[in-house]
Enzyme design. Structure first.
Site, mmCIF file in Angstrom:
data_model
loop_
_atom_site.group_PDB
_atom_site.id
_atom_site.type_symbol
_atom_site.label_atom_id
_atom_site.label_comp_id
_atom_site.label_asym_id
_atom_site.label_seq_id
_atom_site.Cartn_x
_atom_site.Cartn_y
_atom_site.Cartn_z
ATOM 1 N N ASP A 57 -13.767 12.027 -0.664
ATOM 2 C CA ASP A 57 -13.771 11.134 -1.813
ATOM 3 C C ASP A 57 -12.569 11.560 -2.641
ATOM 4 O OD1 ASP A 57 -14.056 9.991 -4.314
ATOM 5 O OD2 ASP A 57 -16.209 10.295 -4.429
ATOM 6 N N LYS A 105 -1.395 0.865 -10.628
ATOM 7 C CA LYS A 105 -0.278 0.902 -9.687
ATOM 8 C C LYS A 105 1.056 1.171 -10.389
ATOM 9 C CE LYS A 105 -2.613 0.280 -5.897
ATOM 10 N NZ LYS A 105 -2.737 1.369 -4.903
ATOM 11 N N TYR A 118 -5.815 -3.140 -12.309
ATOM 12 C CA TYR A 118 -5.153 -2.792 -11.053
ATOM 13 C C TYR A 118 -3.663 -2.554 -11.273
ATOM 14 C CZ TYR A 118 -3.984 -3.134 -6.056
ATOM 15 O OH TYR A 118 -3.546 -2.878 -4.780
ATOM 16 N N SER A 153 1.423 1.669 -3.140
ATOM 17 C CA SER A 153 1.362 0.993 -4.429
ATOM 18 C C SER A 153 1.049 -0.472 -4.140
ATOM 19 C CB SER A 153 2.681 1.169 -5.182
ATOM 20 O OG SER A 153 2.656 0.468 -6.411
#
Length: 281
Positions: A56, A152, A148, A134
């Site tokens: 994880d 990134k 998101y 990315s």
């Protein structure tokens, strides 16, 4: 030349394709995921050149244990591909603070944890390559991707700085910026879809969720071709610091570069004349 390649998020999507292509090319692969038994089953069962390990990425302890297992099995780690990630969709005001933190925890601190665990091995070798997946969203922020894109963009800044930190030890870095590929990013296991919670956004949220779901499986990019291209990149002596993947991503990043240059020029008269004027001293 055969390499030891460590891949996160190997249980599905692009991660699985990367592992399969790497094994087919004769590499030794450490394939990690939260459920290593399922990862191994997905990849066709035990193989001499394959090690599956629980990881994880939000756990630094599991990252360190996975790196140790890789070295114990194969003796070294030549390439790290930070692939694991997820997607919390939604307009900023409808993304809860908890979901925003979870997005950053997985997509930024996740690869940081794994890289932190692997870098001591690469420094000792005085050789290695860290590649982080990315997105076009790491260059271009768009509607409905506030969380998101934030994660990134952060990955890109971290990787740019990391490149300077570790280059003296012959460790290369590559930021991979894919456009739309038929991975499993938009399936429910990888994406958290928002519920309309604010009246002003409700109609747009409902329509945008439906539109995003409708493109799953229709994206123009072939993830197997992306996996092969990525293996070509990590096999190069002087790999690119950025690898823009997919015609749509190339078009999008090119447009962003032009936009940035235009904004610099528009700022030049006002922003470029802000130093101390010593003549008035």
């Amino acid at each position: 030349m055969s390499k030891v390649i460590f891949v996160t998020g190997a249980g599905r999507g692009l991660g699985t394709d990367i592992v399969r292509e790497a094994l087919a090319a004769g590499h030794q692969v450490v394939a990690t995921g939260r459920r290593p038994e399922e990862v191994e089953e997905t990849l066709g069962g035990p193989q001499d050149n394959l090690l599956t390990v629980r990881l994880d990425v939000t756990s630094l302890e599991e990252a360190q244990a996975a790196a140790e297992a890789a070295v114990e099995r194969f003796g070294r780690i030549d390439v790290l591909i930070n692939n694991a990630g997820n997607f919390f969709a939604g307009y900023f005001e409808e993304v809860s603070p908890e979901h925003m933190r979870q997005q950053i925890e997985t997509n930024l601190f996740g690869p940081m944890n794994v890289t932190r665990a692997v870098l001591p091995v690469m420094r000792a070798q005085r050789d290695g390559h860290v590649a982080s997946i990315s997105s076009l969203a790491g260059q271009v922020g768009t509607e409905f991707t506030a969380a998101y894109a934030a994660s990134k963009f952060a990955v890109e800044g971290w990787m740019e700085a990391l490149h300077q930190d570790i280059a003296p030890y012959n460790i290369r870095t590559t930021i991979v910026e894919p456009g739309y590929f038929r991975t499993e990013l938009l399936v429910d296991a990888s994406t958290t879809w928002p519920e309309p919670t604010i009246a002003d956004y409700a109609e747009r949220t409902t329509a945008t969720v439906a539109a995003w779901k409708s493109i799953n499986g229709q994206q123009p990019g072939d993830p197997v071709k992306l996996a092969r291209a990525l293996l070509t990149v990590v096999g190069q002596e002087q790999p690119p610091v950025r690898f823009v993947a997919g015609a749509d991503a190339i078009e999008g990043v090119t447009a962003k570069a032009r936009e940035l240059l235009a904004q610099v020029e528009a700022s030049r008269d006002l922003g470029g004349n802000l130093g101390h004027d010593d003549t008035n001293a």
